[in-house]
Scaffold this active site. Sequence first.
Site, mmCIF file in Angstrom:
data_model
loop_
_atom_site.group_PDB
_atom_site.id
_atom_site.type_symbol
_atom_site.label_atom_id
_atom_site.label_comp_id
_atom_site.label_asym_id
_atom_site.label_seq_id
_atom_site.Cartn_x
_atom_site.Cartn_y
_atom_site.Cartn_z
ATOM 1 N N TYR A 184 0.806 -1.217 0.000
ATOM 2 C CA TYR A 184 0.000 0.000 0.000
ATOM 3 C C TYR A 184 0.844 1.274 0.000
ATOM 4 O O TYR A 184 0.299 2.371 0.010
ATOM 5 C CB TYR A 184 -0.905 0.039 1.235
ATOM 6 C CG TYR A 184 -2.170 -0.741 1.061
ATOM 7 C CD1 TYR A 184 -2.140 -2.130 1.040
ATOM 8 C CD2 TYR A 184 -3.392 -0.103 0.918
ATOM 9 C CE1 TYR A 184 -3.304 -2.859 0.877
ATOM 10 C CE2 TYR A 184 -4.557 -0.827 0.755
ATOM 11 C CZ TYR A 184 -4.504 -2.198 0.737
ATOM 12 O OH TYR A 184 -5.654 -2.918 0.579
ATOM 13 N N LYS B 244 4.131 -14.148 5.560
ATOM 14 C CA LYS B 244 4.541 -15.177 4.595
ATOM 15 C C LYS B 244 6.070 -15.174 4.570
ATOM 16 O O LYS B 244 6.709 -14.984 3.527
ATOM 17 C CB LYS B 244 3.922 -14.847 3.224
ATOM 18 C CG LYS B 244 4.093 -15.917 2.169
ATOM 19 C CD LYS B 244 3.089 -17.045 2.283
ATOM 20 C CE LYS B 244 3.391 -18.128 1.256
ATOM 21 N NZ LYS B 244 2.550 -19.323 1.444
ATOM 22 N N ASP C 42 -1.504 -18.181 4.436
ATOM 23 C CA ASP C 42 -2.420 -19.144 3.794
ATOM 24 C C ASP C 42 -2.991 -20.109 4.836
ATOM 25 O O ASP C 42 -4.196 -20.372 4.870
ATOM 26 C CB ASP C 42 -1.758 -19.871 2.615
ATOM 27 C CG ASP C 42 -0.321 -20.285 2.895
ATOM 28 O OD1 ASP C 42 0.203 -19.928 3.972
ATOM 29 O OD2 ASP C 42 0.291 -20.961 2.054
ATOM 30 N N ASP D 44 -5.863 -6.255 5.254
ATOM 31 C CA ASP D 44 -7.003 -5.793 4.466
ATOM 32 C C ASP D 44 -7.864 -6.986 4.053
ATOM 33 O O ASP D 44 -9.097 -6.982 4.227
ATOM 34 C CB ASP D 44 -6.475 -5.069 3.224
ATOM 35 C CG ASP D 44 -7.591 -4.448 2.412
ATOM 36 O OD1 ASP D 44 -8.597 -4.037 3.014
ATOM 37 O OD2 ASP D 44 -7.456 -4.365 1.175
#
Length: 364
Positions: A125, A192, A226, A250
């Site tokens: 972002y 991640k 995930d 988000d």
Amino acid sequence: MAKHTVTLIPGDGIGIETTAAMQRVVEALGADIEWETAEAGAHMVESCGTPLPDSTIEAVRRNKVAIKGPVTTPVGTGFRSVNVALRQSLNLNVCLRPVEAMQGAGGRYTDVDIVIVRENSEDLYAGIEFEEGSESAKRLIQFCADEGAGTIRPDSGISIKPISITATQNIVRYAFEYALKHGRKKVTAVHKANIMKYSDGLFLRVAREVAKEYEGRVEFDDNIVDAFCMNLVIDPSRFDVIVFPNLYGDIASDLSAGLVGGLGIAPGANIGPEYAVFEAVHGSAPDIAGKNLCNPTAEILSAAMMLDHLGELELAAKLREAVRRVYAEGEVLTQDIRKATGSDKPAATCTEFTDELIRVLNQL
Ligand code: ATP
């Protein structure tokens, strides 16, 4: 003089209706608030040449607390996102989104009580992007090749993902402090790190370091994003406070809203060291704007968060209790909730729902 002055930014689309409903409810609650209205959104471009006038940012700075409706970012106005610009100019580096199951709201789970703490200023972002085919993109692709960092196809567009120690320390500390203040047991960091070692890897490393400061007071664990998504839908009750870099936060916000009945009931806040702006998670929903069909609950629950922030804890609790009762009674609910619950009872308009909420408030 009123005890609190709050900047009210109605925004665009259903924001006009949801903020008007919120204002009515907060006034019925008896909160001693003076509203100072400021404008932002697509409708401002014609008169001001910008969707985010400086005077609106100034109004938030003056009052320190604002509540806003969703804002549409028109193309070609020099803004990628008005919301992101507002967060950046006011240094609102924490995005806080509590997600709680509510009887009658149509969620698939009854045991959700989580708090999403999302970093608000960096990650993908940050807005650092290179258009496919541009000279800058070509130079960046060449730089990566020269550095031996990797081959990027020449027909690529590129977005940069910065994650800093400073912002990560700040957001993780906020999550732990929030947990302590609200009697919560655990903070989970989502990342991640196994793939993006230098950005998410840094996030995880810093989160672990900060967690040590809270050892024995608040538990800590981490989830790869995930696996987190799967774990959340299998058993949301295993999560408590969850801290995310910007983009995962988000996505997780909407996912979590979906667990408890949808965007119509998901409140939020953007908080910085000096200013706080409260707003629903949902956008301007142009498909239903101006039709009195929207659900103002998310905006109203954002107002409850604002009242907490202003130190009006009793009023905030009373407001939440009234909302819970209206949903539990299930007689006057908007069309999104009727769809989510699969009910064939008639749907209430935004105004009818607001009237009912005020009626219940007056009985408490
Ligand atoms: P934006 O471009 O501003 O993000 P959007 O329409 O793409 O707006 P949202 O407004 O977040 O995205 O929501 C998607 C859909 O969910 C809406 O089109 C609407 O049908 C539904 N929705 C969102 N918020 C509400 C609400 N408060 N009440 C009822 N339905 C809602």
